[in-house]
Each structure stands twice: as C-alpha cells, then as structure tokens.
Motif scaffolding. Structure first.
Motif, short mmCIF file in Angstrom:
data_model
loop_
_atom_site.label_atom_id
_atom_site.label_comp_id
_atom_site.label_asym_id
_atom_site.label_seq_id
_atom_site.Cartn_x
_atom_site.Cartn_y
_atom_site.Cartn_z
N ARG A 176 0.84 -1.19 0.00
CA ARG A 176 0.00 0.00 0.00
C ARG A 176 0.88 1.25 0.00
NH1 ARG A 176 -3.53 -0.10 5.03
NH2 ARG A 176 -4.09 1.95 4.19
N HIS A 177 0.32 2.35 -0.45
CA HIS A 177 1.08 3.59 -0.53
C HIS A 177 0.47 4.63 0.40
CE1 HIS A 177 2.25 1.50 -4.23
NE2 HIS A 177 3.36 2.21 -4.18
N TYR A 178 1.33 5.28 1.14
CA TYR A 178 0.90 6.24 2.14
C TYR A 178 1.53 7.62 1.88
CZ TYR A 178 0.02 1.89 4.71
OH TYR A 178 -0.41 0.63 5.08
N ARG A 179 0.91 8.59 2.46
CA ARG A 179 1.56 9.89 2.60
C ARG A 179 2.52 9.74 3.79
NH1 ARG A 179 -1.04 14.87 5.86
NH2 ARG A 179 0.51 16.50 5.39
N HIS B 142 -3.98 6.55 6.28
CA HIS B 142 -3.54 7.16 5.02
C HIS B 142 -2.21 7.90 5.15
CE1 HIS B 142 -4.98 10.88 6.90
NE2 HIS B 142 -6.13 10.26 7.12
N SER C 268 5.38 4.76 -0.39
CA SER C 268 5.02 6.18 -0.35
C SER C 268 4.24 6.62 -1.57
CB SER C 268 6.27 7.05 -0.20
OG SER C 268 7.13 6.88 -1.30
N GLN C 269 3.14 7.28 -1.30
CA GLN C 269 2.41 8.01 -2.34
C GLN C 269 3.06 9.36 -2.51
OE1 GLN C 269 -1.84 8.16 -1.67
NE2 GLN C 269 -1.88 10.31 -2.31
N GLN C 270 3.49 9.95 -1.40
CA GLN C 270 4.27 11.18 -1.40
C GLN C 270 5.05 11.22 -0.09
OE1 GLN C 270 0.42 13.81 -0.70
NE2 GLN C 270 2.23 15.06 -0.31
#
Length: 431
Positions: free
Chosen positions: A3-6, A99, A129-131
């Motif tokens: 999964r990708h998180y901030r 998130h 990481s999403q960002q």
C-alpha cells in the motif's frame, strides 16, 4: 502488493522541542491511528533514532550504534535489516483507514550529512510512499548553541559556553548552517517536499511544536486538542547546574584508572545534577551573540528567500537584553541544596582548605545572593547557602561578613562538608 501512504518525515532540527513532540506522538499513537495517522518508532524507543543510524554507511561514527555494540560491518548490517524489517512489518500491517505515516527523529538532521545517506532513506520509503514530505523546524543559531551546551556537558564536556560557541557555531558546520541542511534535503527529496517551519512561539500554529506539527499533517482538531496538554521536556540545565556539572567533568577527566571509587562517586553526582537542575541554561552575552549571529546572514537569507519571502528577515535580531536574567538562582529546592553541598564537598577534597574552588566561582554569586534573599524567611537555608558561597570563594569579604553574622545569629551547624556528601551517597544507595 504494498500500500502507498503519505509519509511525513520530521527531521528536527535538534533542540527544537523534538522530544516533547515525539513523546506526544508515541503516547497518543492509538488515538492518531483512529484518525488515519500512524506513528512509527524504532523498536524500544519513542522515535526513529534507529532509522537515522541505519542510513549511515558502515564507516561513519555513531554513538547509538556504539552503545548497541554494532561496531563492525556485519553487526551494522544486521541492525539495519532488523530496523527495516520492523518498519516494513508495521507499514504492511496497518488498517485500511490509515492514510498517513509519521516518522520523527532529530538525528536525521544532525547525523545525515551526505546525499547517499538520504538516497538510501528515500529508497527504503519509496515502495510505501504516495508522497514524502520532509518537515523541519529552524531555530536562531545563537539560541541553538545555548541549548546544545547542556548536551555538551552531559556528554562529559568541560568547555565554557563561549568556547563551545566559537569552536562549533559557524557557517562551515552543517549542524548550524540551514542553507547546507535544506539544500541537501532538497536535492534528494525535492524542494517542493520540504515543509520548513520556524521554532518560534509567534510563528507556530497554536504556539507549541505539537500543535503546529499536528496541524501541518492535517490531524483533526479534536485529536489535536486531546494531545495538547501542557508538558515540559526541558533537557537543558539551569546555570548553577551547568557550572557544577562542568567542574565535575573536569574532575572526572583528571582521575587515574585506579581511582574507581571516587570516579563512581562523581558519576553519581553528575547523574543527580542532570536530574535535579533542569531548566533554561546560560546564554551568550548580547554582544557575543550578535557577533556570532551575523556570520549566518548570508545562509539565512538564502533560506528566507525560498521559504519565508514574506518576512523581512529569517530570525529576529539579537536583543540588547539577550543573556541577562539567566544567571541568578530564583530559588532552590531542598534536594538541589543538598546536592550542591555534596558537589562542593566532593570537589573540595582535592583543594587545600582555604583555597578557592575557582571552577565553581559563578555559583558563589548565585548562592550568596539567594542567601541574602532568604536570610529573614529561611535563616537556616541562608546559612547553608552562604557557607557554600564561602567555601567556593573563601576570600570574598562580603561573603565572610555575612557568614559570620549568620553564625552569630544562629549557631546551629550547617549541613555541608563531607557529612553532606556521605549523606547524599547513603541516600543514593538506599534509593
């Protein structure tokens, strides 16, 4: 599939309330998670100290790794893999409602100074990481060095504040040069990823770093309110504590390997000083602070232009009153007074009777003035304080006259000398 998180990476800087922030995040991590924010910390700690050490190359010195016994390449790599496994396990096990992931260590600022170290950090976070946002708090350099001084003494240092400032607080030192720090992180993570804040009550959202950081990461107001109970995490020492700790450090450094018992005694006193004398410490004189701060005008201006263009200057100028009001003792607790007597007794062992304890001389003024303040309301305490001042500065005429007056008025023996030292050590053994 990951999964990708901030991911919000709080990197310090040091001496900007990081301990208080990390304590709040750690204690309220379940509350945070219920609002979609997860806080990761190194195993056995309240912050991500281990991740900062893991980012170092195998040749870099690091006190934390040395404490863990990770001195060679194999042990460092094993430590690195354990740290990464814990991080990966946490990220993969988060509930779907999370998130944002918060990671904090001021050692990202102080230890990581090479692009390769930051590239490694970015690389291990990238799969999740999403960002990535990098949050950093900046403090006026002369304030930073004054706060750092207590750390210098706790680590066994014996220099005066002025000498520490001259030798370390200059633009060539990455620790104090925010141009160097921010340029390095910008080149690796991108300038747009940096969230640069000023460690100043007039600038911070809510006037504390906890509230400011939580607002920055978009934590719900209800959670911010629940986590904003007043608390103090002051790791500095008040001036009297700094002076006595410096004197003990000098004494410890002068001991031979055979003087084990005295070494242990002095170390116990050092530990107690650090615990009992917490508070705001010494500051430089205004003229010295102003001179020092001017060396950072160019680097601070670089920062201002990029992140604070609406401000006339990055930091407020050094005030004329800077450094005043930090010397005199406002009061002393019973524990502080007893400890001061034990410290003076221990240091006096190696000084001939009647000779001054020059390393403690500033304390003579503070003990003297406080004794005069207390001579009516607490005469016994005043006698003990003036006795300390006299042992430190035996040739001070005012101190001698006052001490004689106190003794004539109240002939009871003060709690000082070796008896105080042995009583203090006895209490240590019982605790």
């Amino acid at each position: 599939m990951s999964r990708h998180y901030r991911i919000v990476l709080h990197i310090g800087t040091e001496k900007t309330g990081s301990t208080a922030l990390q304590g709040a995040l750690y204690r309220h991590r379940m509350l945070l998670q219920s609002h979609g924010l997860a806080y990761w910390h190194s195993p056995g700690r309240q912050e991500a100290r281990g991740l900062a050490s893991a980012a170092l190359d195998d040749q870099a010195g690091d006190d934390y790794l040395e404490q863990l016994g990770c001195m060679d390449t194999a042990s460092r790599e094993a430590f690195r893999q354990r740290e990464l496994a814990d991080l990966q396990s946490m990220l993969e096990g988060l509930p779907p409602s999370v998130h944002t992931v918060l990671i904090s260590s001021e050692h990202f600022h102080s230890r990581l100074r090479q692009p390769g170290q930051l590239q490694w950090l970015k690389q291990i976070l990238a799969p999740f990481s999403q960002q990535i946002e990098v949050v950093v708090y900046l403090r006026r350099q002369v304030d930073l060095v004054a706060s750092f001084y207590s750390t210098h003494l706790k680590n066994g240092g014996s220099q005066k504040l002025e000498n520490v400032a001259r030798s370390t607080c200059h633009p060539r030192n990455h620790y104090y040069n925010y141009h160097m720090v921010l340029d390095l992180w910008s080149r690796v993570f991108g300038e747009e990823a940096l969230r640069v804040r000023l460690f100043d009550a007039s600038f911070l959202e809510g006037r504390t770093i906890q509230e400011d950081f939580l607002s920055l990461v978009q934590c719900p107001e209800v959670a911010i309110h629940a986590m904003s109970a007043p608390e103090r995490h002051n790791e500095s020492l008040i001036p009297a504590g700094q002076v006595m700790l410096r004197a003990l450090n000098m004494q410890v450094a002068g001991l031979s390997q055979d003087e084990v018992q005295e070494h242990d005694c002095l170390e116990a006193l050092r530990h107690d000083l650090i615990r009992e004398y917490r508070g705001s410490g010494l500051q430089l004189k205004a003229a010295d602070a102003n001179s020092l701060q001017t060396h950072f005008e160019a680097s601070n201006e670089w920062v201002r232009q990029r992140w604070f263009s609406d401000r006339a200057r990055l930091f407020d100028p050094v005030e004329e009153a800077y450094g005043q009001g930090r010397g005199p003792l406002q009061d002393m607790t019973s524990a502080q007074l007893t400890l001061a007597e034990a410290v003076v007794a221990a240091l006096a062992k190696r000084v001939e009777e009647g000779q001054p304890l020059t390393d403690l001389d500033p304390c003579a003024n503070w003990f003297r003035d406080l004794a005069v303040q207390r001579e009516t309301s607490a005469p016994n305490t005043a006698l003990r304080l003036m006795t300390l001042a006299h042992r430190i500065r035996p040739r001070g005429p005012f101190i001698a006259r006052k001490l004689e007056f106190y003794r004539e008025r109240m002939p009871a023996q003060p709690s000082s000398g070796m008896n105080a030292l042995w009583r203090h050590l006895r209490d240590l053994l019982r605790s």
